[in-house]
Design a protein around this motif. Structure first.
Motif, PDB file in Angstrom:
ATOM      1  N   ASP A  80     -25.411  -8.181  44.050  1.00  0.00           N
ATOM      2  CA  ASP A  80     -26.283  -7.000  44.096  1.00  0.00           C
ATOM      3  C   ASP A  80     -25.449  -5.719  44.024  1.00  0.00           C
ATOM      4  N   SER A  81     -24.361  -5.695  44.777  1.00  0.00           N
ATOM      5  CA  SER A  81     -23.512  -4.501  44.813  1.00  0.00           C
ATOM      6  C   SER A  81     -22.821  -4.267  43.477  1.00  0.00           C
ATOM      7  N   THR A 140     -16.250   1.427  50.659  1.00  0.00           N
ATOM      8  CA  THR A 140     -17.646   1.570  50.242  1.00  0.00           C
ATOM      9  C   THR A 140     -18.019   3.008  49.936  1.00  0.00           C
ATOM     10  N   GLY A 141     -17.203   3.963  50.431  1.00  0.00           N
ATOM     11  CA  GLY A 141     -17.493   5.362  50.191  1.00  0.00           C
ATOM     12  C   GLY A 141     -18.610   5.919  51.043  1.00  0.00           C
ATOM     13  N   ARG A 142     -18.933   5.232  52.133  1.00  0.00           N
ATOM     14  CA  ARG A 142     -20.003   5.691  53.028  1.00  0.00           C
ATOM     15  C   ARG A 142     -19.750   5.133  54.419  1.00  0.00           C
ATOM     16  N   ALA A 166     -20.417  -4.854  49.837  1.00  0.00           N
ATOM     17  CA  ALA A 166     -20.146  -3.652  49.037  1.00  0.00           C
ATOM     18  C   ALA A 166     -18.647  -3.421  48.885  1.00  0.00           C
ATOM     19  N   ALA A 167     -17.892  -3.691  49.951  1.00  0.00           N
ATOM     20  CA  ALA A 167     -16.435  -3.552  49.873  1.00  0.00           C
ATOM     21  C   ALA A 167     -15.845  -4.582  48.915  1.00  0.00           C
ATOM     22  N   ALA A 168     -16.349  -5.807  48.991  1.00  0.00           N
ATOM     23  CA  ALA A 168     -15.856  -6.857  48.091  1.00  0.00           C
ATOM     24  C   ALA A 168     -16.132  -6.497  46.640  1.00  0.00           C
ATOM     25  N   ALA A 169     -17.319  -5.972  46.377  1.00  0.00           N
ATOM     26  CA  ALA A 169     -17.664  -5.572  45.014  1.00  0.00           C
ATOM     27  C   ALA A 169     -16.734  -4.462  44.525  1.00  0.00           C
ATOM     28  N   ALA A 170     -16.408  -3.538  45.433  1.00  0.00           N
ATOM     29  CA  ALA A 170     -15.536  -2.426  45.039  1.00  0.00           C
ATOM     30  C   ALA A 170     -14.171  -2.920  44.583  1.00  0.00           C
ATOM     31  N   ARG A 225     -23.401  -1.001  41.093  1.00  0.00           N
ATOM     32  CA  ARG A 225     -22.284  -0.148  40.665  1.00  0.00           C
ATOM     33  C   ARG A 225     -22.287   0.070  39.154  1.00  0.00           C
ATOM     34  N   GLY A 226     -23.168  -0.604  38.445  1.00  0.00           N
ATOM     35  CA  GLY A 226     -23.235  -0.449  37.005  1.00  0.00           C
ATOM     36  C   GLY A 226     -22.529  -1.519  36.208  1.00  0.00           C
TER      37      GLY A 226
END
Length: 286
Positions: free
Chosen positions: A19-20, A270-272, A179-183, A24-25
């Motif tokens: 999902d993340s 995650t930037g947040r 979200a961190a893993a996706a980043a 993120r595109g």
């Protein structure tokens, strides 16, 4: 085009990681979901994600699944006691495929943790180092869902049981860790990094009980037990004895600070800010 394979894609963390990535595109066609049963992943296929069948216990299936893959998010298996061999199979397949990055979901300070659960993570980290593959270590603290998933029982009995004393826990939601893993697999520049990941604000189980009382309007108290008594309570609640011992001994590790990290790595990746305990409780109660 960078192809990213996510193992354990039908599990809670794997689904959220995908999902993340999509949020993120990253194009669905650039994401590969490693699944044992494609029938459980139809929702992913409908979003354009490629499904490949593979099993941690079947090296040949992993070799086939990783063909043409650039980066791998290796989500640790759930079968305690079998994970080192299973992860080695994925590492071997990644080596054969010549992948450019493996990101592995480990545990906070796996190289020095007193937690029994850390041993398999440390062994996997060692196997990744021995492989020579470019690696990122995502050393996750506890999931908030480990606690919020027990809310109905906690409210019914007006108690949170544990053996963690005043130990602080840097828990975060699965979505935060995903979200961190996706980043790290979507961006460049993370190879060789070790991230100690946890929530921005730690809490004790006593503070968790107080927050649950406040959010629910039902009085809930923390009952601090010995490790043996807590394990016994878990067995009485229906958990297998071996798993109960693992959870109870983990609380002893929490008492020693094993799941506390103040690195700030999770919110930076995650930037947040990470999800607060109050937010997680509100969501779970709703």
């Amino acid at each position: 085009m960078t192809t990213i394979l996510v193992t354990g894609a039908t599990g809670a963390l794997g689904r959220l990681a995908i999902d993340s990535l999509l949020a993120r595109g990253v194009e669905g066609s650039d994401v590969v979901a490693l699944v044992r049963d494609p029938a459980k992943a139809t929702a992913l296929a409908e979003r354009g994600v490629e499904l490949r069948v593979g099993d941690y216990d079947d090296p040949a299936s992993l070799d086939a699944a990783l063909v043409g893959v650039d980066r791998v998010l290796l989500i640790s298996g759930s079968e305690v006691g079998q994970r080192v061999a299973q992860h080695q199979n994925v590492i071997d397949a990644a080596t054969a495929a010549g992948v450019s990055l493996v990101a592995y979901t480990s545990i906070v300070r796996a190289d020095s943790s007193p937690l029994g659960l850390a041993a398999e993570h440390k062994a996997t980290e060692d196997a990744l180092a021995a492989s020579g593959l470019p690696t990122v270590l995502l050393r996750n603290s506890w999931y908030l869902e480990n606690y919020t998933g027990q809310i109905p029982v906690q409210l019914e009995h007006g108690a949170v049981l544990g053996a963690a004393g005043e130990g602080r826990i840097s828990a975060a939601t699965r979505a935060d860790f995903a979200a961190a893993a996706a980043a790290v697999v979507a961006e460049d520049g993370h190879a060789g990094q070790v991230y100690e990941l946890g929530g921005d604000d730690s809490f004790t189980l006593g503070e968790y009980a107080a927050a649950l009382s406040e959010q629910s309007g039902t009085p809930v108290a923390y009952r601090d037990l010995s490790v043996d008594d807590y394990a016994g309570a878990l067995v009485d609640a229906g958990l297998p004895e071996g798993y109960a011992q693992v959870l109870a001994s983990s609380d002893e590790g929490i008492r020693q600070g094993a799941l506390l990290t103040e690195s700030g790595d999770l919110s930076r990746l995650t930037g947040r800010p990470t999800t607060t305990l109050a937010e997680a409780l509100k969501s779970a109660l709703a």
